[in-house]
Design a protein around this motif. Structure first.
Motif, mmCIF file in Angstrom:
data_model
loop_
_atom_site.group_PDB
_atom_site.id
_atom_site.type_symbol
_atom_site.label_atom_id
_atom_site.label_comp_id
_atom_site.label_asym_id
_atom_site.label_seq_id
_atom_site.Cartn_x
_atom_site.Cartn_y
_atom_site.Cartn_z
ATOM 1 N N ARG A 284 0.994 -1.339 -0.020
ATOM 2 C CA ARG A 284 -0.058 -0.114 -0.210
ATOM 3 C C ARG A 284 0.734 1.378 0.099
ATOM 4 N NH1 ARG A 284 -4.240 -1.254 4.670
ATOM 5 N NH2 ARG A 284 -4.523 0.826 4.839
ATOM 6 N N THR A 285 1.995 1.248 0.792
ATOM 7 C CA THR A 285 3.074 2.251 0.591
ATOM 8 C C THR A 285 3.402 2.395 -0.635
ATOM 9 O OG1 THR A 285 4.765 1.281 1.513
ATOM 10 C CG2 THR A 285 3.267 2.177 3.089
ATOM 11 N N GLU A 286 4.004 1.586 -1.154
ATOM 12 C CA GLU A 286 4.304 1.413 -2.543
ATOM 13 C C GLU A 286 3.649 2.048 -3.341
ATOM 14 O OE1 GLU A 286 6.171 -2.295 -3.938
ATOM 15 O OE2 GLU A 286 6.200 -1.451 -6.013
ATOM 16 N N THR A 287 2.352 1.675 -3.643
ATOM 17 C CA THR A 287 1.336 2.066 -4.565
ATOM 18 C C THR A 287 1.198 3.595 -4.452
ATOM 19 O OG1 THR A 287 0.322 0.037 -4.282
ATOM 20 C CG2 THR A 287 -0.967 1.718 -5.298
ATOM 21 N N ALA A 288 1.322 4.161 -3.157
ATOM 22 C CA ALA A 288 0.920 5.599 -2.994
ATOM 23 C C ALA A 288 2.256 6.295 -3.372
ATOM 24 C CB ALA A 288 0.755 5.842 -1.287
ATOM 25 N N CYS A 289 3.592 5.795 -3.352
ATOM 26 C CA CYS A 289 4.390 6.242 -3.652
ATOM 27 C C CYS A 289 4.636 6.672 -5.078
ATOM 28 C CB CYS A 289 5.778 5.732 -3.228
ATOM 29 S SG CYS A 289 6.283 5.678 -1.362
ATOM 30 N N ASP A 290 4.268 5.172 -5.855
ATOM 31 C CA ASP A 290 4.151 5.625 -7.316
ATOM 32 C C ASP A 290 3.033 6.321 -7.833
ATOM 33 O OD1 ASP A 290 5.707 4.059 -8.929
ATOM 34 O OD2 ASP A 290 4.878 2.069 -8.629
ATOM 35 N N LEU A 291 1.810 6.519 -7.211
ATOM 36 C CA LEU A 291 0.932 7.559 -7.385
ATOM 37 C C LEU A 291 1.479 8.809 -7.238
ATOM 38 C CD1 LEU A 291 -2.212 7.736 -8.365
ATOM 39 C CD2 LEU A 291 -2.485 8.142 -5.625
ATOM 40 N N ALA A 292 2.198 9.262 -6.316
ATOM 41 C CA ALA A 292 2.703 10.590 -5.936
ATOM 42 C C ALA A 292 3.560 10.907 -7.415
ATOM 43 C CB ALA A 292 3.575 10.418 -4.986
ATOM 44 N N VAL A 293 4.548 10.169 -7.684
ATOM 45 C CA VAL A 293 5.492 10.511 -8.747
ATOM 46 C C VAL A 293 4.663 10.447 -10.224
ATOM 47 C CG1 VAL A 293 7.438 9.511 -10.321
ATOM 48 C CG2 VAL A 293 7.451 9.375 -7.807
ATOM 49 N N ALA A 294 3.782 9.511 -10.328
ATOM 50 C CA ALA A 294 2.952 9.648 -11.719
ATOM 51 C C ALA A 294 2.054 10.788 -11.787
ATOM 52 C CB ALA A 294 1.996 8.150 -11.537
ATOM 53 N N GLU A 295 1.507 11.274 -10.493
ATOM 54 C CA GLU A 295 0.789 12.738 -10.564
ATOM 55 C C GLU A 295 1.483 13.940 -11.035
ATOM 56 O OE1 GLU A 295 -2.248 13.504 -7.840
ATOM 57 O OE2 GLU A 295 -3.284 11.459 -7.990
ATOM 58 N N LEU A 296 2.874 13.801 -10.376
ATOM 59 C CA LEU A 296 3.847 15.105 -10.534
ATOM 60 C C LEU A 296 4.226 15.000 -12.146
ATOM 61 C CD1 LEU A 296 5.776 15.550 -7.278
ATOM 62 C CD2 LEU A 296 3.795 16.767 -8.287
ATOM 63 N N VAL A 297 4.530 13.584 -12.622
ATOM 64 C CA VAL A 297 4.814 13.678 -14.298
ATOM 65 C C VAL A 297 3.803 13.983 -14.689
ATOM 66 C CG1 VAL A 297 5.205 11.847 -15.844
ATOM 67 C CG2 VAL A 297 6.436 11.508 -13.661
ATOM 68 N N GLU A 298 2.462 13.626 -14.626
ATOM 69 C CA GLU A 298 1.468 14.151 -15.362
ATOM 70 C C GLU A 298 1.401 15.725 -15.354
ATOM 71 O OE1 GLU A 298 -2.176 11.693 -14.883
ATOM 72 O OE2 GLU A 298 -3.348 13.580 -15.072
ATOM 73 N N LYS A 299 1.580 16.164 -13.934
ATOM 74 C CA LYS A 299 1.441 17.742 -14.107
ATOM 75 C C LYS A 299 2.982 18.678 -14.709
ATOM 76 C CE LYS A 299 -0.026 19.840 -9.925
ATOM 77 N NZ LYS A 299 0.052 19.925 -8.519
ATOM 78 N N GLY A 300 3.787 17.724 -15.021
ATOM 79 C CA GLY A 300 4.771 18.196 -15.945
ATOM 80 C C GLY A 300 6.046 18.704 -14.928
ATOM 81 N N ASP A 301 5.761 18.047 -13.584
ATOM 82 C CA ASP A 301 7.014 18.996 -12.484
ATOM 83 C C ASP A 301 8.106 17.721 -12.156
ATOM 84 O OD1 ASP A 301 5.645 21.227 -11.553
ATOM 85 O OD2 ASP A 301 4.393 20.000 -10.214
ATOM 86 N N LEU A 302 7.878 16.744 -12.833
ATOM 87 C CA LEU A 302 8.968 15.361 -12.586
ATOM 88 C C LEU A 302 8.689 14.741 -14.167
ATOM 89 C CD1 LEU A 302 8.587 13.641 -9.560
ATOM 90 C CD2 LEU A 302 10.026 15.311 -9.699
ATOM 91 N N SER A 303 10.062 14.093 -14.368
ATOM 92 C CA SER A 303 10.100 13.428 -15.376
ATOM 93 C C SER A 303 9.669 11.862 -15.198
ATOM 94 C CB SER A 303 11.558 13.513 -16.434
ATOM 95 O OG SER A 303 12.577 12.901 -15.461
#
Ligand SMILES: Nc1ncnc2c1ncn2[C@@H]1O[C@H](COP(=O)(O)OP(=O)(O)OP(=O)(O)O)[C@@H](O)[C@H]1O
Ligand SMILES: [Mg+2]
Length: 527
Positions: A284-303
């Motif tokens: 569950r923690t892993e999924t939450a971390c993956d989601l965090a990165v994915a959301e910022l990728v979508e926003k263009g803040d991270l690659s």
């Protein structure tokens, strides 16, 4: 006079202050410990024991102990002791009172203010309940600060000379009762929160529960009874399970002794078995971390994950080897376990003086600094880091889905993870001719269904002149300040009839309730 940072944890709490060189310093409690178990034992109606002794006594008198109270902050749950019901704020106030007392004893001066940390995912109700707890304990709150921001602040400012190049840091905070994942951008003079998410009810306690379940099943197989059914044996098993879990951080194997209904069973558990038992929680923690990165990728803040320069592990449960292993695999980097138990309190201490200074500079009012014992010399030594936060929840307006139904919908005006201070606007329309008033209902949450959101408060535009045509526009603006105060402006534009309101903090606790609770606490002895 001194100000402190308080990490008010689900299982352990810690207090820190700044030394003369403005380095954070954790204050020892009267037991000589860096942190104090957040456990409250009612020795009698008037005598309250908080901390290590309370935790040890919890086995003997489980019915007189309150623990994991933070899980219920902002709720209506109560604990009953000696015929009186106590709300979570009141129990938390007892913990705060103990922390304050101990800190004052070490510092030999009164504490005039505190920054209290909360999980980033705490909503308004939980944050306000935390403020109320401080009020009951007679503590002035300088600010409520998100735990991962405190940890990142401590990390960033503890580097020799600070951080020279801008880094994206993922803070993985697995404590006793909550899990936060936060991504921050940290540079030499700024700490900016980009994203926060997590799970309010995921923490070390659930890992303990898995061990308890494992042992209870073995016990029941042999003796036909569940040791979790008796309050005493349940509490003993809980303590033994937590101990075993800690041992498994160091060793490959741990043994747990379980006594219940005249029988004793010893159960062995290997780290491998433990990791298997708890894999679903770690996931569950892993999924939450993956989601965090994915959301910022979508926003263009991270690659992507390669744009995360550092993974910072905080919270006592991050010490479990399974966490480091998983985060290493996920991020492709060696995570840093940086002061997992104390980073939050230390960061809060740094923030306490920095925030007082920031506000004094903003308002030009130095009197407040003096009141807290901060002089020009202190101000010169304080780091000049700018801290930017995001809101951890969305704010929306409850409105009719369409005129042909009476079904309501949540129209989000401020999205989750918007930089603070945040502002959001929307245009809504009156629903019948000659409407004389319009109600604005503020919701916390981003679910379109208002029933799945939390109603924070409401206001009404009144006195609209007669004859307003149907479907006239109403402009609604929400503002969320750095201090998480919500301001609402609603204007019926044709006549410029308006209403402005600041959301009254909805806690279920009135000023009177707080005063009564404070009086009640003042009549008790806390040790
Ligand atoms: N060496 C260790 N190995 C495994 N778990 C540990 C270890 N040390 C502490 N813990 C666990 O860490 C948790 C406490 O961590 P921490 O003090 O960071 O949490 P907290 O601040 O009380 O909780 P929260 O931040 O969720 O409110 C407990 O569940 C405890 O059992
Ligand atoms: Mg914590």
């Amino acid at each position: 006079m001194a100000v402190v940072g308080i990490d008010l944890g689900t299982t352990y709490s810690a207090v820190a202050t700044l030394d003369e060189m403005k380095k954070p310093l954790v204050l020892l409690n009267t037991d000589g410990g860096n942190y104090t178990p957040s456990v409250v034992f009612f020795e009698s109606e008037k005598n309250i024991v908080v901390g290590e002794h309370a935790k040890n006594t919890s086995e003997v008198y489980p019915e007189r102990v309150a623990q994991f109270v933070k899980n219920d902050m902002g709720s209506d749950r109560t604990w009953k002791f000696f015929g009186k019901a106590y709300r979570p704020e009141e129990i938390s106030a007892m913990i705060l009172q103990k922390l304050k007392q101990d800190a004052e004893a070490v510092l030999e001066k009164p504490i005039t203010g505190a920054v209290i940390t909360v999980p980033a995912i705490f909503g308004e109700a939980q944050r306000n309940a935390t403020r109320d707890a401080a009020k009951i304990a007679g503590l002035e709150v300088i600010a409520i600060l998100e735990e991962p921001v405190a940890a990142a602040l401590n990390y960033g400012l503890a580097r020799a000379g600070g951080i020279k190049e801008t880094q994206n840091i993922l803070v993985y905070d697995l404590g006793g009762g909550t899990f936060d994942v936060t991504i921050m951008r940290v540079s030499e003079n700024s700490v900016t929160m980009l994203y926060t998410g997590g799970d309010r009810r995921l923490g070390g306690k659930l890992w303990d529960d898995e061990i308890m379940g494992y042992v209870a099943t073995r016990f029941a197989e042999r003796h036909g009874a569940d040791p979790r059914d008796g309050p005493d044996s349940r509490q003993s098993l809980r303590l033994a399970a937590e101990n075993a879990k800690r041992q498994l951080t160091q060793k490959e194997k741990a043994a747990i002794k379980c006594d219940h209904a005249g029988n004793t069973e010893r159960v062995e558990l290997t780290r491998e078995q433990f990791d298997e038992l708890t894999a679903h929680l770690l996931k569950r923690t892993e999924t939450a971390c993956d989601l965090a990165v994915a959301e910022l990728v979508e926003k263009g803040d991270l690659s992507g994950w390669d744009d995360i320069h550092q993974v910072l592990l905080v919270g006592g449960s991050s010490k479990m080897p399974q966490v480091t292993k998983m985060m290493q695999r996920l991020s492709g980097r060696e995570p840093k376990l940086h002061e997992p138990d104390l980073a939050v309190a230390k960061g809060a201490a740094l923030f306490s003086e920095m925030e007082l200074l920031r506000v004094a500079q903003l308002t030009g009012d130095a009197a407040n600094l003096q009141r807290h014992g901060i002089g020009a010399h202190d101000a010169a030594l304080l780091p000049k880091t700018k801290v930017t936060r995001v809101c951890s929840f969305a704010l929306g307006n409850k409105c009719l889905k369409s005129r042909s139904t009476d079904e309501y919908v949540n129209e989000v005006l401020i999205q989750k993870n918007t930089t603070l201070p945040a502002k959001g606007k929307g245009t809504f329309y009156t629903i019948r001719p000659d409407q004389r008033s319009v109600e604005i209902i503020v919701l916390e949450g981003d679910d379109p269904d208002p029933e799945r959101c939390i109603e924070l408060g409401k206001g009404v535009i009144t006195g609209i002149p007669s004859g307003l045509p149907d479907e006239s526009p109403v402009e609604v603006t929400f503002e969320l300040t750095d201090e998480s105060v919500i301001r609402v402006t609603a204007i019926e534009t044709m006549h410029d009839t308006r209403c402005d309101f600041e959301l009254k903090r909805k806690t279920g606790q009135t000023a009177m309730d707080i005063r009564q609770a404070a009086d009640d606490l003042a009549r008790k002895t806390i040790e």
